[in-house]
Write a protein that holds these residues in place. Structure first.
Motif, mmCIF file in Angstrom:
data_model
loop_
_atom_site.group_PDB
_atom_site.id
_atom_site.type_symbol
_atom_site.label_atom_id
_atom_site.label_comp_id
_atom_site.label_asym_id
_atom_site.label_seq_id
_atom_site.Cartn_x
_atom_site.Cartn_y
_atom_site.Cartn_z
ATOM 1 N N UNK A 31 92.810 46.997 46.198
ATOM 2 C CA UNK A 31 94.002 46.142 46.299
ATOM 3 C C UNK A 31 95.209 46.765 45.581
ATOM 4 N N UNK A 32 96.268 46.973 46.330
ATOM 5 C CA UNK A 32 97.494 47.534 45.782
ATOM 6 C C UNK A 32 97.537 49.051 45.721
ATOM 7 N N UNK A 33 96.426 49.731 46.024
ATOM 8 C CA UNK A 33 96.372 51.196 45.977
ATOM 9 C C UNK A 33 96.195 51.723 47.386
ATOM 10 N N UNK A 34 97.210 52.399 47.904
ATOM 11 C CA UNK A 34 97.216 52.875 49.280
ATOM 12 C C UNK A 34 97.196 54.394 49.350
ATOM 13 N N UNK A 35 96.534 54.911 50.364
ATOM 14 C CA UNK A 35 96.569 56.322 50.715
ATOM 15 C C UNK A 35 97.319 56.411 52.031
ATOM 16 N N UNK A 36 98.375 57.205 52.055
ATOM 17 C CA UNK A 36 99.118 57.441 53.285
ATOM 18 C C UNK A 36 99.170 58.954 53.473
ATOM 19 N N UNK A 37 98.495 59.433 54.498
ATOM 20 C CA UNK A 37 98.436 60.862 54.754
ATOM 21 C C UNK A 37 99.034 61.199 56.103
ATOM 22 N N UNK A 38 99.523 62.419 56.209
ATOM 23 C CA UNK A 38 100.059 62.893 57.481
ATOM 24 C C UNK A 38 99.187 64.033 57.971
ATOM 25 N N UNK A 39 98.650 63.893 59.170
ATOM 26 C CA UNK A 39 97.817 64.926 59.791
ATOM 27 C C UNK A 39 98.682 65.697 60.779
ATOM 28 N N UNK A 40 98.987 66.949 60.424
ATOM 29 C CA UNK A 40 99.810 67.818 61.269
ATOM 30 C C UNK A 40 98.937 68.558 62.282
ATOM 31 N N UNK A 41 99.546 69.054 63.342
ATOM 32 C CA UNK A 41 98.866 69.976 64.250
ATOM 33 C C UNK A 41 98.626 71.284 63.499
ATOM 34 N N UNK A 42 97.544 71.996 63.831
ATOM 35 C CA UNK A 42 97.215 73.251 63.149
ATOM 36 C C UNK A 42 98.329 74.288 63.265
ATOM 37 N N UNK A 43 99.043 74.297 64.368
ATOM 38 C CA UNK A 43 100.090 75.287 64.607
ATOM 39 C C UNK A 43 101.434 74.912 63.984
ATOM 40 N N UNK A 44 101.549 73.778 63.364
ATOM 41 C CA UNK A 44 102.811 73.254 62.849
ATOM 42 C C UNK A 44 103.391 74.155 61.745
ATOM 43 N N UNK A 45 104.658 74.576 61.878
ATOM 44 C CA UNK A 45 105.262 75.414 60.848
ATOM 45 C C UNK A 45 105.394 74.700 59.495
ATOM 46 N N UNK A 46 105.621 73.403 59.518
ATOM 47 C CA UNK A 46 105.693 72.652 58.257
ATOM 48 C C UNK A 46 104.334 72.654 57.572
ATOM 49 N N UNK A 47 103.263 72.405 58.317
ATOM 50 C CA UNK A 47 101.912 72.409 57.762
ATOM 51 C C UNK A 47 101.545 73.793 57.229
ATOM 52 N N UNK A 48 101.904 74.839 57.946
ATOM 53 C CA UNK A 48 101.626 76.215 57.470
ATOM 54 C C UNK A 48 102.388 76.517 56.184
ATOM 55 N N UNK A 49 103.611 76.022 56.080
ATOM 56 C CA UNK A 49 104.397 76.217 54.859
ATOM 57 C C UNK A 49 103.746 75.483 53.682
ATOM 58 N N UNK A 51 100.546 74.731 53.362
ATOM 59 C CA UNK A 51 99.328 75.468 53.017
ATOM 60 C C UNK A 51 99.649 76.728 52.207
ATOM 61 N N UNK A 52 100.693 77.448 52.598
ATOM 62 C CA UNK A 52 101.072 78.669 51.886
ATOM 63 C C UNK A 52 101.515 78.347 50.459
ATOM 64 N N UNK A 53 102.241 77.256 50.278
ATOM 65 C CA UNK A 53 102.688 76.862 48.941
ATOM 66 C C UNK A 53 101.494 76.487 48.066
ATOM 67 N N UNK A 54 100.516 75.795 48.641
ATOM 68 C CA UNK A 54 99.329 75.401 47.872
ATOM 69 C C UNK A 54 98.479 76.600 47.481
ATOM 70 N N UNK A 55 98.498 77.648 48.292
ATOM 71 C CA UNK A 55 97.680 78.835 48.019
ATOM 72 C C UNK A 55 98.350 79.766 47.001
ATOM 73 N N UNK A 56 99.664 79.640 46.842
ATOM 74 C CA UNK A 56 100.401 80.537 45.952
ATOM 75 C C UNK A 56 100.377 80.068 44.504
#
Length: 63
Positions: A31-49, A51-56
């Motif tokens: 109650x009161x704690x929400x998870x809101x996630x965005x599932x991008x397409x694998x080819x998405x340039x935003x998603x790739x960016x 992922x690259x930031x998380x790996x660096x």
């Protein structure tokens, strides 16, 4: 009173990214704690960016 309506628990809503056909996933973990996630397409340039930031190194360690 919650800002997010309880009816959104488990909802999948199209959109959330200007570069791909992303979907927004809503889940109330407790109650009161929400998870809101965005599932991008694998080819998405935003998603790739993201992922690259998380790996660096954190920017505080970059020269």
């Amino acid at each position: 009173m919650s800002v997010i309506p309880a009816e959104l628990d488990g909802a999948v809503i199209p959109g959330g990214c200007a570069d791909c056909n992303a979907e927004q996933h809503f889940r109330q973990d407790e109650p009161g704690m929400w998870f809101i996630g965005i599932a991008h397409d694998d080819w998405c340039p935003t998603w790739r960016r993201i992922q690259a930031q998380r790996a660096g190194l954190p920017t505080t360690f970059l020269s």
